[in-house]
Write a protein that holds these residues in place. Sequence first.
Motif, PDB file in Angstrom:
ATOM      1  N   UNK B 252       0.816  -1.206   0.000  1.00  0.00           N
ATOM      2  CA  UNK B 252       0.000   0.000   0.000  1.00  0.00           C
ATOM      3  C   UNK B 252       0.854   1.263   0.000  1.00  0.00           C
ATOM      4  N   UNK B 255       2.411   1.903  -3.452  1.00  0.00           N
ATOM      5  CA  UNK B 255       1.469   2.501  -4.404  1.00  0.00           C
ATOM      6  C   UNK B 255       1.253   3.980  -4.112  1.00  0.00           C
ATOM      7  N   UNK B 256       1.014   4.293  -2.843  1.00  0.00           N
ATOM      8  CA  UNK B 256       0.782   5.688  -2.480  1.00  0.00           C
ATOM      9  C   UNK B 256       1.986   6.553  -2.805  1.00  0.00           C
ATOM     10  N   UNK B 259       2.316   7.169  -6.546  1.00  0.00           N
ATOM     11  CA  UNK B 259       1.344   8.176  -6.974  1.00  0.00           C
ATOM     12  C   UNK B 259       1.780   9.578  -6.555  1.00  0.00           C
ATOM     13  N   UNK B 278      -1.939   4.099 -20.629  1.00  0.00           N
ATOM     14  CA  UNK B 278      -1.719   2.682 -20.343  1.00  0.00           C
ATOM     15  C   UNK B 278      -1.329   2.474 -18.872  1.00  0.00           C
ATOM     16  N   UNK B 280      -2.427   4.212 -16.494  1.00  0.00           N
ATOM     17  CA  UNK B 280      -3.717   4.309 -15.792  1.00  0.00           C
ATOM     18  C   UNK B 280      -4.478   2.995 -15.881  1.00  0.00           C
ATOM     19  N   UNK B 283      -2.874   0.669 -13.354  1.00  0.00           N
ATOM     20  CA  UNK B 283      -3.235   1.083 -11.994  1.00  0.00           C
ATOM     21  C   UNK B 283      -4.674   0.667 -11.671  1.00  0.00           C
ATOM     22  N   UNK B 287      -6.032  -2.062  -8.790  1.00  0.00           N
ATOM     23  CA  UNK B 287      -7.039  -1.738  -7.762  1.00  0.00           C
ATOM     24  C   UNK B 287      -8.261  -2.652  -7.882  1.00  0.00           C
ATOM     25  N   UNK B 311     -14.385   1.763  -5.001  1.00  0.00           N
ATOM     26  CA  UNK B 311     -13.826   2.992  -5.550  1.00  0.00           C
ATOM     27  C   UNK B 311     -13.797   4.106  -4.530  1.00  0.00           C
ATOM     28  N   UNK B 312     -14.237   3.836  -3.322  1.00  0.00           N
ATOM     29  CA  UNK B 312     -14.337   4.924  -2.363  1.00  0.00           C
ATOM     30  C   UNK B 312     -13.974   4.394  -0.982  1.00  0.00           C
ATOM     31  N   UNK B 313     -12.966   4.939  -0.412  1.00  0.00           N
ATOM     32  CA  UNK B 313     -12.593   4.551   0.943  1.00  0.00           C
ATOM     33  C   UNK B 313     -13.268   5.522   1.895  1.00  0.00           C
ATOM     34  N   UNK B 326       1.535  -1.591  -7.352  1.00  0.00           N
ATOM     35  CA  UNK B 326       2.251  -1.071  -8.517  1.00  0.00           C
ATOM     36  C   UNK B 326       3.198   0.035  -8.092  1.00  0.00           C
TER      37      UNK B 326
END
Lengths: 424, 424
Positions: B252, B255-256, B259, B278, B280, B283, B287, B311-313, B326
Amino acid sequence: VAAAMAAERALTMATCTAPVNIAVIKYCEVRISPPAEAEPLTLSPQLKTTTTAAASRDFTEDRLWLNGKEMDVGHPRVQACLREVRRLARKRRGGSEDTAALSLSYKIHIASENNFPTAAGLASSAAGYACLVSALARLYGVEEELSEVARRGSGSACRSMFGGFVQWQRGERPDGTDSLALQVAPETHWPELRVLVLVVSGEKKPVGSTAGMQTSVETSPLLKHRAEVVVPERLAQMMKHIQERDFEGFGQLAMRDSNQFHATCLDTFPPIFYLTDLSRHVIALAHRYNAHHGHTKVPAGAPGVPQRRDTFLGPHVPPIPPQVAYTFDAGPNAVIFALADTVAEFVEVVRRSFPPATNGDQFVRGLPVGSAALSPELVAAVVTEPVPGAVQYILHTKPGPGPQLVDDPSQHLLGADGLPRSRA
Amino acid sequence: VAAAMAAERALTMATCTAPVNIAVIKYCEVRISPPAEAEPLTLSPQLKTTTTAAASRDFTEDRLWLNGKEMDVGHPRVQACLREVRRLARKRRGGSEDTAALSLSYKIHIASENNFPTAAGLASSAAGYACLVSALARLYGVEEELSEVARRGSGSACRSMFGGFVQWQRGERPDGTDSLALQVAPETHWPELRVLVLVVSGEKKPVGSTAGMQTSVETSPLLKHRAEVVVPERLAQMMKHIQERDFEGFGQLAMRDSNQFHATCLDTFPPIFYLTDLSRHVIALAHRYNAHHGHTKVPAGAPGVPQRRDTFLGPHVPPIPPQVAYTFDAGPNAVIFALADTVAEFVEVVRRSFPPATNGDQFVRGLPVGSAALSPELVAAVVTEPVPGAVQYILHTKPGPGPQLVDDPSQHLLGADGLPRSRA
């Protein structure tokens, strides 16, 4: 005929327009509570929603059409606006039964149309709710300040209640009820400013902007820094640039702030992407165009004028003064700011860079654009790697007014029968 | 034959390998002075450069071949490494004329090859200079610590001087001469950890990473905040995750941090883009894959286990534990981290999501990958919108060692004539 005339007499109708808005200093809220969509500074262009609201004792149910298609009128946000305008009307009448006034118990029909692509990042819901509330208020004879009502439809609708440049002020209450929008400068303040919308896709954006922004508030450490440190300073700078009609300052800050907003989207987890490869093409094109004019218009080596470089801003080298500036909201369409005397040349650059597939004669819409011949040097430096068909069309517009009443009855979107008029 | 044997006797040769490195906590430097490329924490995979350095009294000039193609040996960074190794050799010999030692005045030939795509964001210059310095040191009999020498080639080369996990420590001197790399954990520390490189493009990256990073330091307000506030905390967290072999925490945070690094690139002015459409896609795929397993492996509604959403935390909902993570460096190739028991299934998901165009049997390279059958639920939830041919191939690898001496003479990249061997 007699029946039709009776129906017409029984029908009360009002039509208004309201502008979309384009954020020049973008979203930076750190709270999750409403208002969810906090764009500190926006510009209202001449792109608008038109809404007709009608009430009749003969209507049997509330109905709603968007761009000619019937939608669910029971949407909570629509109902919230309707309820609030009726409440204001009731309050205004002071409880007395004014027999001349439109009955609040009549069912209503609403029709709404946009003169721009819907749901592609052009704040269409803001314009839609601002326009809905304006038309309803007119219908019921409500004259109160309506920003607060419009906010019940869309957090950003209050910004579409004004023309020109609009600043959103947050207020102190945690529920956001004391936040409000203020007009920083009217649409007439900067007559040379132009807006080009490069419509690159009719697709809906992948993530609803509210959900995206809430996730950003919860997960992006950079958004917090942006909201607390960067934006307050930028907001003051941008107000000054607008006040002074300083295009170089305005354009550069608009680009930087657009980029930083999308950076915080990327810092959200999971990340949110609104920019596409095509957005990158437009961004690179704008920087090449500015770099070319930075080289040609500023005499290199002139006393006190540092050498400029295209792709690298070295230390102590002031940035290239922009001729055009881009900004992207929560969608793939690019918005370009320019002064009027740059538009014809840059539109031709866009036409060469994204050669239109079929609609060559409808490639430029909105305000007229003159023709421009490009120098071979400009073409060589700027028009690299054309992407045919990538831009559907260009909307040429400029700052426009806030909500307007449409007096001409022929412009109503509903006919005498209370149903949407068939459009030619 | 006699002449060839004479040439061979006059030829001294050494061959080494050195790994690329993949940043798991990425660039966050705020100074412009060197070292310019400051990735605080990296992983060395089994992807490597091999370099042979040879010296002979018969060579008439210094020569250099990269991947079989002759390059300019006069490159200042190559020359700086050569000069520095020779200086250390001279110092070591203490000025005495050791007739057994290789003469420092002989011309040299250097050949270098990568077992991974060059200049596509895989820190190839780091591996290249680490390997060059290792081979030269071996050639001249230098045994000193070489990080500092390698840094003269590439600011990031010191990280390729170790295997496993490597932390870069900045030091105090403004010129960076006291910065150094330290091994946090050897390549054997986390035997289950796997690395998949999705090679999506052989194109060179558009902006040299040094220029890009210097511009970021000068123009990105978010990079400053990242470097001063965010990264110190993340670095400590990541070291702990590695120490404890905690894949959920590791994945985690990787990935963060990827980004956020790309967010600071976007906040640079003019903006820098390494991620493409690509990227995106990859990614979003990761997810979706994690969300699917988050749903299926965590029993929803179980006591103490909150509901998870794709899609929403929402607030107070812990993030979905990743099965794959990733990271993207300064190029379009995606690097995926996973544990060994996830690799076969995820590789099959990638194969379905990016169906190989022609090289179906060479789609997976490197370490062997077992076969996996995907459940219909997994395919339906994860394999949406396949993009045929977008991924060229997958490199399957794992943490690997630092620079190694190659003992087997048949592995030398130069032949007895001092010229690159023709490869079958």
